[in-house]
Design an enzyme around this catalytic site. Structure first.
Site, PDB file in Angstrom:
ATOM      1  N   HIS A  60      -8.737  -8.503   3.568  1.00 54.81           N
ATOM      2  CA  HIS A  60      -7.581  -7.608   3.499  1.00 54.81           C
ATOM      3  C   HIS A  60      -6.756  -7.848   2.230  1.00 54.81           C
ATOM      4  CE1 HIS A  60      -4.745  -4.773   5.126  1.00 54.81           C
ATOM      5  NE2 HIS A  60      -3.757  -5.630   4.963  1.00 54.81           N
ATOM      6  N   CYS A  75       4.809  -8.275  -2.677  1.00 50.31           N
ATOM      7  CA  CYS A  75       4.216  -9.602  -2.620  1.00 50.31           C
ATOM      8  C   CYS A  75       3.052  -9.582  -1.635  1.00 50.31           C
ATOM      9  CB  CYS A  75       5.255 -10.630  -2.190  1.00 50.31           C
ATOM     10  SG  CYS A  75       4.583 -12.299  -2.087  1.00 50.31           S
ATOM     11  N   LEU A 102       0.810  -1.215   0.000  1.00 49.93           N
ATOM     12  CA  LEU A 102       0.000   0.000   0.000  1.00 49.93           C
ATOM     13  C   LEU A 102       0.845   1.268   0.000  1.00 49.93           C
ATOM     14  CD1 LEU A 102      -2.958  -0.949   2.372  1.00 49.93           C
ATOM     15  CD2 LEU A 102      -3.036  -0.584  -0.104  1.00 49.93           C
TER      16      LEU A 102
END
Length: 153
Positions: free
Chosen positions: A92, A84, A61
C-alpha cells in the site's frame, strides 16, 4: 541566443502571489507541522494571509483532485501539496506514494502551474518528524520561486 541565466538569484517576493495549499489529514501530527512551517515561510516572503487558500483532504491520494480543482479555478499562482506517507508492512505504501506523486505532477503539467510537492514518503515516523519543518519551509520557497519564474517565461 538567450542570455545566460546561471547564477541569477531566485525571486522570493511573494507579496503579489496567490497560493493554494492542499494538506492531507492522514498522519496529522506531521502534516500539521508541515503546514505550520509552510505558512510561516510564506508569510516571511510576503504572501498575504488573504491570498492563501488552505484546505484539507483525508489523505495523500485525495491531494491531486483538490489541487486540480484549485488549478482549474485559475485563482492561484502556485500550489503546495502537503502530506505524509509512512512505509507499512504492505505494498500500500508504494501505491499511495507513486499514485499521489504522479497525480501531483500531472496536475502541474496539465495546468502549467507550479506545484511544490511536500508529500513526505518515509520509512518510519522518526524520518518524517526529522523532515517536517524543513520540507514545509522548502515547499513555500519552491512555490514562490517557481510562481515568479513562470511569470517571466
Amino acid at each position: 541566443m538567450f542570455g545566460a541565466e546561471k547564477g541569477s538569484a531566485a525571486n522570493l517576493d511573494g507579496s503579489a502571489l496567490a497560493i493554494g495549499i492542499v494538506q492531507a489529514r492522514f498522519n496529522a501530527s506531521i502534516t500539521d507541522s508541515l503546514a505550520q512551517a509552510c505558512l510561516q515561510e510564506l508569510a516571511a516572503m510576503g504572501v498575504l494571509a488573504d491570498n492563501i487558500r488552505h484546505v484539507q483532504v483525508p489523505g495523500a491520494l485525495e491531494v491531486p483532485i483538490a489541487l486540480q480543482a484549485m488549478a482549474e479555478s485559475e485563482e492561484f499562482d502556485a500550489l503546495i501539496a502537503l502530506g505524509c506517507i509512512i512505509r507499512g508492512e504492505t505494498y500500500h505504501f508504494e501505491l499511495v506514494a507513486n499514485e499521489s506523486g504522479a497525480g501531483v505532477t500531472r496536475i502541474g503539467l496539465d495546468f502549467q502551474i507550479p506545484i511544490a510537492n511536500a508529500i513526505l514518503t518515509t520509512e518510519d515516523e522518526a524520518q518524517a518528524i526529522a523532515r517536517q519543518t524543513d520540507k514545509g519551509r522548502d515547499a513555500a520557497i519552491v512555490a514562490v520561486e517557481m510562481a515568479n519564474l513562470l511569470k517571466t517565461l
